[in-house]
Design a protein around this motif. Sequence first.
Motif, PDB file in Angstrom:
ATOM      1  N   UNK A 324      44.740  41.409  45.334  1.00 28.31           N
ATOM      2  CA  UNK A 324      43.468  41.576  44.620  1.00 28.31           C
ATOM      3  C   UNK A 324      42.271  41.405  45.545  1.00 28.31           C
ATOM      4  N   UNK A 325      42.410  40.610  46.588  1.00 32.37           N
ATOM      5  CA  UNK A 325      41.298  40.448  47.540  1.00 32.37           C
ATOM      6  C   UNK A 325      40.997  41.783  48.209  1.00 32.37           C
ATOM      7  N   UNK A 326      42.047  42.504  48.634  1.00 37.17           N
ATOM      8  CA  UNK A 326      41.844  43.808  49.257  1.00 37.17           C
ATOM      9  C   UNK A 326      41.201  44.804  48.318  1.00 37.17           C
ATOM     10  N   UNK A 329      37.542  43.911  48.387  1.00 33.70           N
ATOM     11  CA  UNK A 329      36.904  44.197  49.672  1.00 33.70           C
ATOM     12  C   UNK A 329      36.700  45.688  49.881  1.00 33.70           C
ATOM     13  N   UNK A 330      37.540  46.522  49.315  1.00 29.37           N
ATOM     14  CA  UNK A 330      37.391  47.969  49.487  1.00 29.37           C
ATOM     15  C   UNK A 330      36.079  48.484  48.910  1.00 29.37           C
ATOM     16  N   UNK A 331      35.493  47.725  47.979  1.00 28.90           N
ATOM     17  CA  UNK A 331      34.220  48.146  47.394  1.00 28.90           C
ATOM     18  C   UNK A 331      33.055  48.002  48.373  1.00 28.90           C
ATOM     19  N   UNK A 332      33.274  47.318  49.483  1.00 31.71           N
ATOM     20  CA  UNK A 332      32.212  47.193  50.483  1.00 31.71           C
ATOM     21  C   UNK A 332      32.028  48.463  51.308  1.00 31.71           C
ATOM     22  N   UNK A 333      32.983  49.352  51.282  1.00 40.31           N
ATOM     23  CA  UNK A 333      33.002  50.487  52.202  1.00 40.31           C
ATOM     24  C   UNK A 333      32.751  51.801  51.460  1.00 40.31           C
ATOM     25  N   UNK A 376      29.547  42.627  44.721  1.00 44.17           N
ATOM     26  CA  UNK A 376      30.840  42.865  45.372  1.00 44.17           C
ATOM     27  C   UNK A 376      31.288  41.630  46.135  1.00 44.17           C
ATOM     28  N   UNK A 377      30.373  41.055  46.910  1.00 45.77           N
ATOM     29  CA  UNK A 377      30.752  39.867  47.676  1.00 45.77           C
ATOM     30  C   UNK A 377      31.072  38.689  46.754  1.00 45.77           C
ATOM     31  N   UNK A 378      30.405  38.610  45.622  1.00 40.38           N
ATOM     32  CA  UNK A 378      30.748  37.569  44.643  1.00 40.38           C
ATOM     33  C   UNK A 378      32.153  37.793  44.093  1.00 40.38           C
ATOM     34  N   UNK A 379      32.490  39.052  43.851  1.00 44.29           N
ATOM     35  CA  UNK A 379      33.836  39.369  43.364  1.00 44.29           C
ATOM     36  C   UNK A 379      34.886  39.030  44.425  1.00 44.29           C
ATOM     37  N   UNK A 380      34.573  39.274  45.690  1.00 45.47           N
ATOM     38  CA  UNK A 380      35.506  38.911  46.767  1.00 45.47           C
ATOM     39  C   UNK A 380      35.727  37.405  46.787  1.00 45.47           C
ATOM     40  N   UNK A 381      34.640  36.641  46.654  1.00 42.59           N
ATOM     41  CA  UNK A 381      34.800  35.179  46.645  1.00 42.59           C
ATOM     42  C   UNK A 381      35.629  34.729  45.448  1.00 42.59           C
ATOM     43  N   UNK A 382      35.418  35.393  44.319  1.00 41.46           N
ATOM     44  CA  UNK A 382      36.207  35.039  43.134  1.00 41.46           C
ATOM     45  C   UNK A 382      37.691  35.333  43.355  1.00 41.46           C
ATOM     46  N   UNK A 383      37.982  36.469  43.998  1.00 38.94           N
ATOM     47  CA  UNK A 383      39.383  36.811  44.272  1.00 38.94           C
ATOM     48  C   UNK A 383      39.997  35.848  45.287  1.00 38.94           C
TER      49      UNK A 383
END
Length: 489
Positions: A324-326, A329-333, A376-383
């Motif tokens: 789920x982290x990946x 993170x894909x939303x950053x690109x 997006x970065x908040x979602x990454x931290x949550x994951x």
Amino acid sequence: MNLTRSPASANDTGTREAAKPFRILTVGLACVLQAACTVGPDYREPPPVDTGDGWSLPVVTGSGMEDYAKWWSTLGDPTLDYLVDAALAENLDLYMAAARIEEARAVRDGVAGARAPVVEANASVNRRRQSANGSLPIASIPGMERTQTIHDVGFDAAWELDLFGGNRRALEGANARLHAAGIEAEGVRMRIVAEVARTWFTAVGAGDEVRALEAAVEAQRHSLQLVQLRHAAGDASLAEVDAVQARVAAAEASLPDIRARERAAGLALAVLLGEPPERGLALLKDAAGLPVLTGIPVGERADVLRRRPDVLVAERQLAAATADIGVAMAELFPKLSISVGGGFQALDAGDLFNSDSGRFGILPLISWRVFDGGRVRAEIRAREAAQWKAALAYEQAVLAALADAEKAMGDYRFGLISLERHQASLEASQRSYDHAARRYAAGTITMVELLAAQRQLHEAQAAVTRAHTSAAVQLGALYKALGGGWDVS
């Protein structure tokens, strides 16, 4: 390495220098399209957990894993074999577990389908009348009619390239969750087997205990009759009569609780088999007695952890949380999608499939979320926090599994010791009764004394039955704690 090159003209050199940035961009884009990197951490194995130095009690450490999948079949009870088979075929919890597997499989298939292009076919006939005074001066265009019928047949296709592996990570997570659902179903199977065995042992033991106590009650009633006769003849006091009567009443008072326990176990068996509760009462008539109990091979702690469904499920959930982290993170690109459309369009249906009526379009689109307020970065931290939580849950599952196994091994070990000592007491009571019977036959003791020895014998039999029942229930709990009851292979 020395390379021999022919001299180039200044004009050629300038052309190459001007084209260099475009070549770099082209090569870079080609590498991205071909390599398609996958962002996010790769899951390989769960974090190490300190599992201690071994079992705290002396145990049989042989593997014996061939007996764990169908451990109940080693007890030699055909009725128990039937009950387990029937429960595994009809138990409603297993059906619900199967439904959860199908749900997880459908989710996985949906995630896998997101990686493929979406193609839609369409066909339409559009009859329309346009305004002569609108933005298109139809009235002033020769040959242009205000009323038209447009025939259109075609397709539209859209495909988002998985450049940074977001869809691949989503599929990894879906596969891990599907695997976890399958293991959870096996965990349900394991619990059902253990519950059927526990309930059956409880029912059989209660029935045996009832029969032993009924014999003891009958002996005490006989003693009461004799004491009453002696009291009538003046050889026994009223206090002796009351004492014997109190023992009879106490013994009789214990019987309803045991009968209720036997009945409750029979009703519970029927529910485990997916049948109306009252049908379980008929099963009690086929009881063949409690099984012979011995020590069982436990194996090492690592063997138990490989068999425990709860530990395996926690490991799969950790793998899913890592994937789920990946996905986040894909939303950053940037995202690259390609839309393709084509077909035929004509005013006259007869001209629809002519070559001049063909239409085609292709639209590459690059989109990049440049600013979103940090979502997006908040979602990454949550994951990442969810992954950490899953790792802690895995560690907790490992430690809880070991503690469960340790407790079950201790309960069964001490249960066997208790059974052994009660059996020794029963043997002594049997010798005492045999001795009393010989003395009564020789006329050296009274009937009351013989009946007292008989009562002690029946009470010892009831105590052995209780200890045997408890140890048999603990055996089922031990197999469950060790991960027995499903095929780990």
